[in-house]
Design a protein around this motif. Structure first.
Motif, short mmCIF file in Angstrom:
data_model
loop_
_atom_site.label_atom_id
_atom_site.label_comp_id
_atom_site.label_asym_id
_atom_site.label_seq_id
_atom_site.Cartn_x
_atom_site.Cartn_y
_atom_site.Cartn_z
N HIS A 75 -0.74 -8.63 49.80
CA HIS A 75 -0.25 -8.92 48.45
C HIS A 75 -0.91 -10.20 47.96
CE1 HIS A 75 2.91 -5.82 48.43
NE2 HIS A 75 3.11 -6.15 49.69
N PRO A 76 -2.00 -10.10 47.21
CA PRO A 76 -2.76 -11.29 46.78
C PRO A 76 -1.92 -12.32 46.05
CG PRO A 76 -4.01 -9.28 46.35
CD PRO A 76 -2.66 -8.85 46.79
N ARG A 77 -0.89 -11.88 45.30
CA ARG A 77 -0.06 -12.84 44.57
C ARG A 77 0.77 -13.72 45.50
NH1 ARG A 77 2.22 -12.24 39.51
NH2 ARG A 77 4.29 -11.93 40.44
N LEU A 78 0.89 -13.30 46.76
CA LEU A 78 1.66 -14.07 47.73
C LEU A 78 0.77 -14.92 48.64
CD1 LEU A 78 4.30 -11.41 48.85
CD2 LEU A 78 4.52 -13.15 47.06
N ARG A 79 -0.49 -15.08 48.25
CA ARG A 79 -1.46 -15.76 49.10
C ARG A 79 -0.98 -17.15 49.52
NH1 ARG A 79 -6.49 -16.49 45.92
NH2 ARG A 79 -6.45 -14.20 46.02
N ASP A 80 -0.37 -17.87 48.60
CA ASP A 80 0.06 -19.24 48.90
C ASP A 80 1.57 -19.34 49.16
OD1 ASP A 80 -2.56 -20.22 48.48
OD2 ASP A 80 -2.22 -20.24 46.31
N GLN A 81 2.23 -18.20 49.29
CA GLN A 81 3.68 -18.20 49.50
C GLN A 81 4.02 -18.50 50.96
OE1 GLN A 81 6.35 -17.87 47.44
NE2 GLN A 81 7.63 -18.17 49.27
N HIS A 82 4.95 -19.43 51.15
CA HIS A 82 5.41 -19.75 52.50
C HIS A 82 6.43 -18.71 52.97
CE1 HIS A 82 6.82 -21.86 56.00
NE2 HIS A 82 8.04 -22.03 55.49
N LEU A 83 6.21 -18.14 54.13
CA LEU A 83 7.16 -17.22 54.75
C LEU A 83 7.99 -18.01 55.74
CD1 LEU A 83 4.86 -14.13 55.42
CD2 LEU A 83 6.26 -14.62 53.40
N ARG A 84 9.28 -18.07 55.50
CA ARG A 84 10.15 -18.91 56.33
C ARG A 84 10.98 -18.04 57.28
NH1 ARG A 84 14.95 -23.09 54.26
NH2 ARG A 84 15.06 -24.29 56.22
N TRP A 85 10.78 -18.23 58.56
CA TRP A 85 11.58 -17.57 59.58
C TRP A 85 12.37 -18.63 60.34
CZ3 TRP A 85 12.37 -12.49 61.27
CH2 TRP A 85 11.67 -11.51 60.56
N MET A 86 13.66 -18.36 60.53
CA MET A 86 14.51 -19.28 61.27
C MET A 86 15.17 -18.51 62.43
SD MET A 86 16.44 -21.26 58.13
CE MET A 86 17.06 -22.55 59.22
N LEU A 87 15.21 -19.13 63.59
CA LEU A 87 15.91 -18.58 64.76
C LEU A 87 16.98 -19.57 65.16
CD1 LEU A 87 16.17 -16.41 66.98
CD2 LEU A 87 14.48 -17.68 68.31
N ASP A 92 6.53 -10.16 45.55
CA ASP A 92 5.27 -10.01 44.82
C ASP A 92 5.51 -9.70 43.35
OD1 ASP A 92 2.23 -9.54 44.97
OD2 ASP A 92 2.96 -7.66 44.11
N ALA A 93 6.63 -9.02 43.06
CA ALA A 93 6.89 -8.56 41.70
C ALA A 93 7.54 -9.61 40.81
CB ALA A 93 7.77 -7.30 41.73
N THR A 94 8.09 -10.67 41.39
CA THR A 94 8.80 -11.67 40.59
C THR A 94 7.96 -12.92 40.35
OG1 THR A 94 10.84 -12.96 40.40
CG2 THR A 94 9.90 -12.75 42.61
N ASP A 95 8.21 -13.57 39.21
CA ASP A 95 7.56 -14.85 38.91
C ASP A 95 8.52 -16.01 39.09
OD1 ASP A 95 5.05 -13.75 38.21
OD2 ASP A 95 5.84 -13.19 36.24
N ASP A 96 9.76 -15.71 39.47
CA ASP A 96 10.76 -16.75 39.72
C ASP A 96 10.54 -17.30 41.13
OD1 ASP A 96 13.08 -18.14 40.48
OD2 ASP A 96 14.34 -16.96 39.14
N GLN A 97 10.08 -18.55 41.21
CA GLN A 97 9.72 -19.09 42.52
C GLN A 97 10.92 -19.25 43.44
OE1 GLN A 97 6.49 -19.58 43.58
NE2 GLN A 97 7.54 -19.74 45.55
N ASP A 98 12.08 -19.61 42.90
CA ASP A 98 13.28 -19.73 43.74
C ASP A 98 13.67 -18.39 44.33
OD1 ASP A 98 13.45 -22.44 43.27
OD2 ASP A 98 14.91 -22.25 41.64
N GLU A 99 13.60 -17.35 43.52
CA GLU A 99 13.92 -16.01 44.01
C GLU A 99 12.89 -15.56 45.03
OE1 GLU A 99 15.82 -12.22 44.35
OE2 GLU A 99 16.46 -14.23 43.75
N ARG A 100 11.63 -15.86 44.75
CA ARG A 100 10.57 -15.49 45.69
C ARG A 100 10.77 -16.18 47.04
NH1 ARG A 100 4.42 -15.81 43.69
NH2 ARG A 100 5.08 -13.89 42.62
N ASP A 101 11.16 -17.45 47.02
CA ASP A 101 11.40 -18.18 48.27
C ASP A 101 12.55 -17.56 49.05
OD1 ASP A 101 9.36 -19.95 47.70
OD2 ASP A 101 10.69 -21.50 46.88
N ALA A 102 13.61 -17.17 48.35
CA ALA A 102 14.75 -16.55 49.02
C ALA A 102 14.37 -15.21 49.64
CB ALA A 102 15.91 -16.38 48.05
N LEU A 103 13.57 -14.44 48.92
CA LEU A 103 13.14 -13.13 49.43
C LEU A 103 12.23 -13.28 50.65
CD1 LEU A 103 12.37 -11.43 46.00
CD2 LEU A 103 14.13 -10.69 47.61
N CYS A 104 11.55 -14.41 50.74
CA CYS A 104 10.61 -14.64 51.84
C CYS A 104 11.20 -15.51 52.94
CB CYS A 104 9.31 -15.26 51.31
SG CYS A 104 8.36 -14.14 50.26
#
Length: 436
Positions: free
Chosen positions: A190-202, A149-161
């Motif tokens: 976290h409203p800033r993450l409204r459109d953020q994809h959360l990726r879970w892998m098993l 939520d705190a970063t504007d770097d989309q690549d970093e945000r994707d990795a965190l999620c």
């Protein structure tokens, strides 16, 4: 006259239930001592609910002092056994060393994380074996969404999620199923993450989720996970782990800060260090749970390769269901060795399994009748309440509160990552202190 002394190593499902039965059978005729690193029995099946904020940590811990009055608890980690002189060596939490003699010994040391020779896994992955790991994971998942939520770097945000769970057995399946619901709950806050994809892998090298269970339960769990957006990737594992992410065995790179290792377990290294015969790393015992050539030594649970008399030629799997019943049988056979009761072999048929998939979903086959959805959820929670040796009302109350109240998601930050390394035991250290 000195009373006989019965020492039990470990207070997991096998050790705790062995002590409970021995306390009833021995009463004032023998001293029963448990050597364990904590002062509680841990009800491991509910750890995923601790990791996702449904249950408070103490709900899945049962005080040994409160539930086993008359059984002496010695806090310490066993790092040496001298079977010839019948001595158990241990180190207490302060580092001070101690020894205990015994007339009968029950080895119920349990298991530790299974490590595979994969570069970077020991340094960058975290296991899921106890309260510290569950509390750490809860904080970690919360922190990842807050950092995203705190970063504007989309690549970093994707990795965190992005969250990678390795191992699709009981633990990994439940962690992924509960975890994806928890992070979705966090995302909504976290409203800033409204459109953020959360990726879970098993991931798992097996060909299906829950490979040890009936295919119908496997299909149920697989469908629930996929419907929630979890990428279920069978026949695949991690080839290398780094601080920036993981490389999979299909050579795909996945940027992530979350590698959750649920591949499986191996017996406690104290078993291997004994120098006695083992099978798949577990101490060989006969059908009465006795160590061959050592009639005063019994072993049960994950530490023991117990013959499965219902499947000749095989050994019982490393499950809580078997460990609990083996602990009770070992206790009864120890009592029989003193003349109380009759020596009997361990025979047990599985009555079914339950897998909690979070929300209103579960997979269960009580008496081998496959169930899914809400009926399975009711059976699963009922089974856990009946199986827990304490805290039933508190646990049920937490479930009720979770159903009607907003779940708390604050970080506690009480468990640093350095305190929950994937490698939890050092076999060489144990071997130095042990002789057979």
């Amino acid at each position: 006259m000195n009373r006989p002394r019965i020492v039990i190593i470990g207070a997991g499902f096998a050790g705790f239930h062995a002590a409970r039965r021995l306390h009833r059978l021995a009463r004032a005729r023998a001293d029963v001592i448990i050597v364990n690193t904590t002062d509680y029995f841990l009800y491991v099946p509910l750890l995923p609910e601790v990791a996702t904020g449904i249950l408070e940590p103490r709900r899945v811990t049962v005080s040994i002092a409160d539930t086993l009055p008359g059984v002496q608890l010695v806090l310490g980690e066993v790092d040496g056994l001298d079977l010839d002189s019948r001595r158990v060596r241990y180190a207490d939490p302060t580092g001070a060393r101690g020894e205990l003699g015994y007339d009968r010994l029950i080895i119920a040391a349990g298991s530790v994380n299974k490590l595979l020779p994969i570069p970077g896994v020991a340094e960058h992955a975290h296991g899921f074996r106890g309260i510290p790991e569950a509390v750490f994971l809860r904080d970690h998942l919360t922190q990842q969404l807050e950092l995203a939520d705190a970063t504007d770097d989309q690549d970093e945000r994707d990795a965190l999620c992005t969250f990678v769970v390795v191992g699709a057995g009981y633990t990994g399946t439940e962690v992924a199923a509960h975890g994806v619901l928890y992070t979705e709950l966090l995302r909504k806050r976290h409203p800033r993450l409204r459109d953020q994809h959360l990726r879970w892998m098993l991931l798992d090298i097996a060909d299906r989720v829950l490979p040890e269970l009936d295919e119908r339960l496997s299909r149920t769990a697989d469908k629930v996970l996929r419907d929630r957006g979890v990428e279920v990737r069978m026949g695949l594992s991690v080839e290398e782990a780094t601080e920036a992410g993981v490389r999979l065995t299909d050579h795909t790179n996945v940027p992530t800060r979350s590698l959750i290792w649920c591949v499986g377990v191996r017996p406690d290294p104290v078993v291997e260090a004994l120098g006695l015969k083992t099978e798949k790393g577990r101490l060989v015992v006969d059908e009465y749970l006795r160590v061959p050539g050592r009639p005063e030594v019994f072993a049960c649970g994950d530490a023991a390769a117990v013959p499965d008399l219902t499947r000749p030629g095989e050994i019982t799997p490393m499950t809580a269901q078997h460990a609990e019943r083996q602990g009770r049988r070992a206790a009864s056979n120890v009592a029989a060795s003193f003349g109380t009761g009759e020596l009997k072999p361990y025979v047990h048929k599985d009555l079914g399994f339950v897998v909690d998939l979070g929300g209103t979903q579960a997979a269960a086959d009580p008496l081998h009748i496959p169930l899914a959805g809400l009926p399975a959820k009711v059976v699963t929670r009922g089974y856990h309440l009946l199986s827990m040796p304490g805290n039933r009302l508190r646990t049920a109350t937490d479930w009720l509160f979770d159903a009607v109240l907003r779940r708390q998601t604050t970080q506690l930050n009480v468990i640093p990552a350095a305190d929950v390394p994937l490698e939890t035991s050092n076999p060489e250290q144990v071997r130095k202190h042990t002789k057979s």
